[in-house]
Design an enzyme around this catalytic site. Structure first.
Site, PDB file in Angstrom:
ATOM      1  N   HIS A  68      -4.244   6.406  13.690  1.00 62.29           N
ATOM      2  CA  HIS A  68      -4.695   7.590  12.953  1.00 62.29           C
ATOM      3  C   HIS A  68      -4.479   8.916  13.695  1.00 62.29           C
ATOM      4  CE1 HIS A  68      -6.176   5.253   9.658  1.00 62.29           C
ATOM      5  NE2 HIS A  68      -7.000   4.576  10.429  1.00 62.29           N
ATOM      6  N   GLY A 157      -1.426  -6.657   2.450  1.00 59.32           N
ATOM      7  CA  GLY A 157      -2.608  -7.074   3.187  1.00 59.32           C
ATOM      8  C   GLY A 157      -2.335  -7.599   4.575  1.00 59.32           C
ATOM      9  N   GLY A 159      -1.244  -5.892   7.104  1.00 56.92           N
ATOM     10  CA  GLY A 159      -1.424  -4.878   8.131  1.00 56.92           C
ATOM     11  C   GLY A 159      -0.128  -4.345   8.687  1.00 56.92           C
ATOM     12  N   ASP A 208       3.336   5.305   9.334  1.00 57.03           N
ATOM     13  CA  ASP A 208       3.870   4.070   8.760  1.00 57.03           C
ATOM     14  C   ASP A 208       5.279   4.278   8.218  1.00 57.03           C
ATOM     15  OD1 ASP A 208       1.352   3.202   9.335  1.00 57.03           O
ATOM     16  OD2 ASP A 208       0.674   3.062   7.262  1.00 57.03           O
TER      17      ASP A 208
END
Length: 253
Positions: A68, A157, A159, A208
């Site tokens: 983040h 899902g 990751g 990402d």
């Protein structure tokens, strides 16, 4: 290079793609990946038997450090992985996209005559396709579509940022098929982020998408979020005695 289906099938069988597959997945995985790509091409041939085809792939990513911090103008370490989204694609002149996938019983169809966010589509692959198409149109003025068969090992899902990998894949398809200049990884990443933020409804940063679009292991400095500094890091986990493991815990991420 876009190639007729029978010609590409013959080239694959003769080993024409072996070096490319080895660079993406490792030498030990070439035989498995050849079967995977051949299966994808066979599915494509069932709906588009006499059409030229191109393979496009986009990797999932793992975050090595800096969770983040992309939101806060910081630095991250990230790496592309060998779990990815692959598409066998052909261009169409009409503003429409048709996607066949083993993960969906029916094809995904997106009419691109409207390039505005559609509230009922939020959280769906259709939203990502429409969002990337809208960003691509803003960047190039081109609004043509494509027909594709896709297969993903970068699963929802896991990751590994499957939505970013899919969005970058769609942008790369538009770029390879309809834009002679082929958009840079940064532009592809920004297009994918816009699609996720404005159409899909995910308020994500750019790590990402940038990691997926760049490939390899990378250091990314987000001091200027819209113009991140990206540096490739030549590092081998295997040669350093490490293994990156993905464990299915039965829960998302």
């Amino acid at each position: 290079m876009i190639t007729p289906v029978p010609v590409l099938a013959e080239k694959m069988a003769a080993g024409f793609l072996d070096s490319s597959l080895a660079s993406l997945y490792g030498t030990a995985a070439v035989a498995v990946q050849k079967k995977r790509y051949a299966r994808l091409l066979k599915g494509f041939a069932r709906t588009q038997p006499d059409t030229p085809v191109l393979f496009v792939t986009s990797p999932g990513r793992t975050e090595l450090g800096g969770n983040h911090t992309d939101h806060n103008h910081g630095c991250v370490l990230a790496a592309a992985v060998d779990l990815d989204c692959v598409a066998a694609v052909t261009p169409v002149a009409q503003p429409e996209v048709t996607l066949f996938s083993e993960n969906y019983p029916n094809p995904i169809r997106v009419d691109l005559t409207s390039l505005q966010p559609q509230l009922p589509e939020r959280g769906t692959p259709e939203a990502l396709v429409r969002g990337v198409a809208a960003a691509f149109f803003k960047a190039t003025g081109i609004n043509h579509g494509f027909h594709a068969h896709i297969h993903a090992t970068c699963l929802v899902g896991s990751g590994l940022s499957s939505s970013a990998a899919f969005s970058v894949l769609v942008g790369a398809v538009f770029s390879f098929l309809h834009d002679g200049n082929r958009l840079s990884p940064r532009v592809l990443a920004l297009m994918a982020q816009e699609a996720e933020n404005e159409f899909f409804g995910k308020p994500c940063g750019l790590m990402d998408q940038m990691a997926s679009a760049s490939g390899w292991t990378v250091f990314i400095d987000f001091n200027e979020p819209a113009r991140p500094l990206v540096k490739r890091i030549d590092y081998s986990l295997a040669q350093s005695g490490y293994t990156l493991a993905l464990i299915d815990t039965g829960a998302g991420h």
